[in-house]
Design a protein around this motif. Structure first.
Motif, mmCIF file in Angstrom:
data_model
loop_
_atom_site.group_PDB
_atom_site.id
_atom_site.type_symbol
_atom_site.label_atom_id
_atom_site.label_comp_id
_atom_site.label_asym_id
_atom_site.label_seq_id
_atom_site.Cartn_x
_atom_site.Cartn_y
_atom_site.Cartn_z
ATOM 1 N N LEU A 167 3.398 8.077 5.566
ATOM 2 C CA LEU A 167 2.869 6.778 5.960
ATOM 3 C C LEU A 167 3.913 5.960 6.712
ATOM 4 O O LEU A 167 3.604 5.297 7.715
ATOM 5 N N GLU A 168 5.150 5.989 6.235
ATOM 6 C CA GLU A 168 6.213 5.244 6.901
ATOM 7 C C GLU A 168 6.434 5.755 8.322
ATOM 8 O O GLU A 168 6.611 4.970 9.259
ATOM 9 N N ARG A 169 6.438 7.072 8.495
ATOM 10 C CA ARG A 169 6.641 7.642 9.830
ATOM 11 C C ARG A 169 5.485 7.281 10.758
ATOM 12 O O ARG A 169 5.711 6.897 11.917
ATOM 13 N N TYR A 224 0.837 -1.203 0.000
ATOM 14 C CA TYR A 224 0.000 0.000 0.000
ATOM 15 C C TYR A 224 0.872 1.252 0.000
ATOM 16 O O TYR A 224 0.635 2.198 -0.765
ATOM 17 N N ILE A 225 1.883 1.256 0.853
ATOM 18 C CA ILE A 225 2.764 2.424 0.932
ATOM 19 C C ILE A 225 3.544 2.597 -0.364
ATOM 20 O O ILE A 225 3.666 3.709 -0.893
ATOM 21 N N ALA A 248 -3.800 7.098 2.243
ATOM 22 C CA ALA A 248 -3.235 8.067 1.311
ATOM 23 C C ALA A 248 -4.271 8.396 0.250
ATOM 24 O O ALA A 248 -4.895 7.501 -0.323
ATOM 25 N N PHE A 249 -4.444 9.675 0.009
ATOM 26 C CA PHE A 249 -5.349 10.133 -1.035
ATOM 27 C C PHE A 249 -4.524 10.847 -2.116
ATOM 28 O O PHE A 249 -3.299 10.867 -2.048
ATOM 29 N N LYS A 250 -5.195 11.416 -3.058
ATOM 30 C CA LYS A 250 -4.493 12.015 -4.197
ATOM 31 C C LYS A 250 -3.569 13.151 -3.754
ATOM 32 O O LYS A 250 -2.449 13.291 -4.256
ATOM 33 N N ARG A 251 -4.043 13.961 -2.784
ATOM 34 C CA ARG A 251 -3.263 15.135 -2.391
ATOM 35 C C ARG A 251 -2.982 15.223 -0.893
ATOM 36 O O ARG A 251 -2.427 16.216 -0.443
ATOM 37 N N HIS A 252 -3.395 14.223 -0.126
ATOM 38 C CA HIS A 252 -3.131 14.290 1.313
ATOM 39 C C HIS A 252 -3.150 12.905 1.943
ATOM 40 O O HIS A 252 -3.576 11.937 1.313
ATOM 41 N N PRO A 291 -4.616 0.767 5.513
ATOM 42 C CA PRO A 291 -3.903 0.167 6.639
ATOM 43 C C PRO A 291 -4.578 0.484 7.970
ATOM 44 O O PRO A 291 -4.913 1.635 8.256
ATOM 45 N N SER A 292 -4.779 -0.563 8.770
ATOM 46 C CA SER A 292 -5.403 -0.416 10.076
ATOM 47 C C SER A 292 -4.544 -1.142 11.100
ATOM 48 O O SER A 292 -3.946 -2.172 10.803
#
Length: 202
Positions: free
Chosen positions: A23-25, A11-12, A60-64, A46-47
């Motif tokens: 996302l990694e952080r 996913y990331i 993660a979305f297109k811009r945020h 991810p949950s």
């Protein structure tokens, strides 16, 4: 020992470049705060699970990027509004994350609520949502098909919204056009957006 799900790795990796370090952080901080946390995908995002329940989710979305606690009100405190699915608004860079010490404390608090078996307060009854704004391309398509237009007008706001959000959620124009055509076809047959699932119910 914490559990990493390879689906979260994927996913990331498939997320936009700006989103990957965020996302990694977030993922690392969740594992740091709660080493026994387990990962999974729920609703395609991810949950993180602990003590039989969801602690938090990220997407993660297109811009945020959004990161939210399942028990948002209990973790964040009264009066802290939730921005969509996120507890910290729309994050576009690592600078948008709260201070590490604060975020770790909140994650530990969320995990502790699960360990204590604290339930999420029941939802308050919200005012009925208005009918959705119909995008121009859908309105034009409906004008060209009387049966589809009649079905759409007769639907309650929620079922209208199902179609509107499906169409406007398309990322590519060809996808949007395909969904528009499918919408008109299904509406002309009197079908709601999720008619396949409704038929599957016993």
């Amino acid at each position: 020992m914490s559990h990493h799900d390879p689906r979260v790795d994927a996913y990331i990796a498939q997320s936009a470049p700006f989103a990957q370090p965020i996302l990694e952080r977030l993922r690392a901080l969740v594992h740091q705060a709660c080493p026994e946390v387990e990962e999974t995908l729920k609703w395609r995002m991810p949950s993180f699970l602990y003590a039989g329940g969801i602690v938090c989710t990220m997407a993660a979305f297109k811009r945020h990027v959004a990161f939210g606690f399942w028990k948002h009100a209990l973790v964040m405190g009264a009066g802290v509004e939730r921005d969509g699915m996120g507890s910290f608004g729309k994050m576009t860079s690592l600078r948008d994350l709260p201070p590490q010490r604060d975020l770790l404390a909140l994650i530990r608090k969320a995990a502790a609520l699960n360990a204590q078996g604290v339930k999420t307060p029941g939802p308050r009854k919200a005012a009925p949502r208005p009918r959705p704004e119909v995008p121009a391309d859908l309105a034009a398509a409906l004008r060209g098909n009387r049966a589809a237009a009649a079905t759409f007008r007769a639907f309650p706001p929620g079922r209208q919204r199902d179609y509107v959000e499906w169409i406007t959620g398309a990322r590519r124009d060809e996808t949007r056009q395909r969904r528009l055509a499918q919408t008109v076809e299904w509406l002309a047959q009197g079908k709601p957006r999720n008619w396949k699932y409704l038929q599957a119910r016993p």
